[in-house]
Design a protein around this motif. Structure first.
Motif, mmCIF file in Angstrom:
data_model
loop_
_atom_site.group_PDB
_atom_site.id
_atom_site.type_symbol
_atom_site.label_atom_id
_atom_site.label_comp_id
_atom_site.label_asym_id
_atom_site.label_seq_id
_atom_site.Cartn_x
_atom_site.Cartn_y
_atom_site.Cartn_z
ATOM 1 N N UNK A 29 0.883 -1.251 -0.055
ATOM 2 C CA UNK A 29 -0.091 0.040 -0.071
ATOM 3 C C UNK A 29 0.741 1.374 0.141
ATOM 4 N N UNK A 30 2.003 1.090 0.583
ATOM 5 C CA UNK A 30 3.060 2.362 0.609
ATOM 6 C C UNK A 30 3.423 2.608 -0.830
ATOM 7 N N UNK A 31 3.812 1.590 -1.464
ATOM 8 C CA UNK A 31 4.185 1.649 -2.861
ATOM 9 C C UNK A 31 3.090 2.207 -3.721
ATOM 10 N N UNK A 32 1.833 1.774 -3.581
ATOM 11 C CA UNK A 32 0.464 2.114 -4.405
ATOM 12 C C UNK A 32 0.488 3.602 -4.017
ATOM 13 N N UNK A 33 0.423 4.219 -2.951
ATOM 14 C CA UNK A 33 0.246 5.666 -2.380
ATOM 15 C C UNK A 33 1.330 6.393 -3.142
ATOM 16 N N UNK A 34 2.642 5.948 -3.097
ATOM 17 C CA UNK A 34 3.591 6.843 -3.654
ATOM 18 C C UNK A 34 3.551 6.738 -5.173
ATOM 19 N N UNK A 35 3.007 5.752 -5.818
ATOM 20 C CA UNK A 35 2.917 5.906 -7.404
ATOM 21 C C UNK A 35 1.686 6.726 -7.824
ATOM 22 N N UNK A 43 8.794 5.671 -4.659
ATOM 23 C CA UNK A 43 8.079 4.381 -5.394
ATOM 24 C C UNK A 43 9.287 3.609 -5.835
ATOM 25 N N UNK A 44 10.215 3.885 -6.523
ATOM 26 C CA UNK A 44 11.042 3.175 -7.043
ATOM 27 C C UNK A 44 12.254 2.769 -6.025
ATOM 28 N N UNK A 45 12.649 3.457 -4.875
ATOM 29 C CA UNK A 45 13.353 3.002 -3.628
ATOM 30 C C UNK A 45 12.824 1.999 -3.127
ATOM 31 N N UNK A 46 11.243 2.083 -2.924
ATOM 32 C CA UNK A 46 10.453 0.992 -2.222
ATOM 33 C C UNK A 46 10.381 -0.308 -3.046
ATOM 34 N N UNK A 47 10.412 -0.021 -4.262
ATOM 35 C CA UNK A 47 10.460 -1.368 -5.377
ATOM 36 C C UNK A 47 11.867 -1.841 -5.426
ATOM 37 N N UNK A 48 13.043 -1.265 -5.415
ATOM 38 C CA UNK A 48 14.282 -1.713 -5.202
ATOM 39 C C UNK A 48 14.353 -2.354 -3.907
ATOM 40 N N UNK A 49 14.073 -1.927 -2.898
ATOM 41 C CA UNK A 49 14.056 -2.625 -1.473
ATOM 42 C C UNK A 49 13.286 -3.807 -1.803
ATOM 43 N N UNK A 50 11.847 -3.973 -2.194
ATOM 44 C CA UNK A 50 11.274 -5.081 -2.265
ATOM 45 C C UNK A 50 11.915 -6.324 -3.113
ATOM 46 N N UNK A 51 12.420 -5.737 -4.252
ATOM 47 C CA UNK A 51 13.012 -6.634 -5.256
ATOM 48 C C UNK A 51 14.347 -7.302 -4.645
ATOM 49 N N UNK A 140 8.307 -7.564 -13.454
ATOM 50 C CA UNK A 140 8.980 -6.748 -12.742
ATOM 51 C C UNK A 140 10.114 -6.046 -13.124
ATOM 52 N N UNK A 141 10.483 -6.106 -14.495
ATOM 53 C CA UNK A 141 11.435 -5.288 -15.004
ATOM 54 C C UNK A 141 10.937 -3.872 -15.684
ATOM 55 N N UNK A 142 9.700 -4.349 -16.283
ATOM 56 C CA UNK A 142 9.220 -3.453 -17.276
ATOM 57 C C UNK A 142 8.765 -2.170 -16.311
ATOM 58 N N UNK A 143 7.759 -2.449 -15.191
ATOM 59 C CA UNK A 143 7.110 -1.473 -14.467
ATOM 60 C C UNK A 143 8.140 -0.608 -13.921
ATOM 61 N N UNK A 144 9.185 -0.716 -13.133
ATOM 62 C CA UNK A 144 10.187 0.035 -12.729
ATOM 63 C C UNK A 144 10.788 0.926 -13.736
ATOM 64 N N UNK A 145 11.224 0.104 -14.800
ATOM 65 C CA UNK A 145 12.020 1.019 -16.061
ATOM 66 C C UNK A 145 10.941 2.044 -16.357
ATOM 67 N N UNK A 146 9.671 1.681 -16.542
ATOM 68 C CA UNK A 146 8.786 2.463 -16.931
ATOM 69 C C UNK A 146 8.361 3.975 -15.868
ATOM 70 N N UNK A 147 8.885 3.326 -14.639
ATOM 71 C CA UNK A 147 8.711 4.371 -13.503
ATOM 72 C C UNK A 147 9.806 5.248 -13.430
ATOM 73 N N UNK A 148 10.992 4.742 -13.955
ATOM 74 C CA UNK A 148 12.107 5.396 -14.105
ATOM 75 C C UNK A 148 12.240 6.671 -15.073
ATOM 76 N N UNK A 149 11.247 6.502 -16.316
ATOM 77 C CA UNK A 149 11.274 7.381 -17.005
ATOM 78 C C UNK A 149 10.404 8.514 -16.561
ATOM 79 N N UNK A 150 9.371 8.219 -15.448
ATOM 80 C CA UNK A 150 8.534 9.299 -15.023
ATOM 81 C C UNK A 150 8.984 10.022 -14.052
#
Length: 194
Positions: A29-35, A43-51, A140-150
């Motif tokens: 839910x933290x990740x969703x809120x951040x996005x 959000x990317x930081x949370x996702x990297x920690x999660x991965x 799992x690679x696609x979504x963070x890479x798309x977020x990186x561009x954002x």
């Protein structure tokens, strides 16, 4: 003589890998809120920690013989929830189209129905197929890479095509693995009931 290739699966709950999986579930839910609030760098930081914790919990489970039935449910649940959270958040912000979200959710609904069918025949969850793992990894690679561009628009001209390549390939493989699970379910349904 027991095969060394099939590790023992325990019923324990409080193992290090399971605690890491619970932590990952709590971060969804933290990740969703951040996005949704366009805090993409956080959000990317949370996702990297999660991965990293996802990799670590699998490594610890295998290395220290802490594989559990609960872990077999928690780990893929956390993976799927992170993917759904990213899809919902990115679709809500029009970064990705809603059809991609529905393509992936439809496959999950199909798998849930297959799980119910398998349970009716006295079988547990279907074993995870390697193709399903590859599909999940691609997403799992696609979504963070798309977020990186954002998060960093200056590199979006590079990250967007790479992210979309992984997203489309992942969605295709997701359904291919889904059809493999359908075939497994059909085979199970033809076995005599015990």
């Amino acid at each position: 003589m027991a095969s060394s290739s099939s590790p023992e699966i325990s019923n324990r709950v409080w193992t290090v890998p399971n605690i890491l999986s619970f932590l990952r579930l709590g971060l969804v839910p933290v990740f969703l809120y951040l996005i949704i609030t366009a805090q993409d760098a956080l959000a990317l930081l949370v996702l990297v920690f999660s991965s990293l914790s996802d990799y670590l919990d699998g490594f610890i489970a295998r290395r220290f013989n802490q594989m559990t039935r609960l872990g077999q449910l928690l780990d893929p649940a956390a993976d799927r929830l992170f993917i759904f959270a990213a899809l919902i958040g990115l679709a809500a912000r029009n970064v990705i189209p809603w059809w991609l979200f529905f393509v992936i959710v439809a496959r999950e609904v199909m798998l849930a129905m297959l799980g119910i069918i398998s349970a009716n025949y006295g079988f547990g969850p279907l074993p995870v197929h390697h193709l399903g793992k590859v599909a999940t990894a691609a997403l799992f690679y696609a979504l963070p890479v798309l977020m990186l561009g954002q998060a960093f628009p200056a590199i979006a001209s590079v990250t967007d095509p790479v992210g979309w390549a992984f997203a489309l390939w992942g969605a295709f493989l997701y359904w291919w693995a889904g059809f493999i699970y359908v075939a497994q379910s059909v085979r199970i349904s033809r076995l005599p009931r015990v």
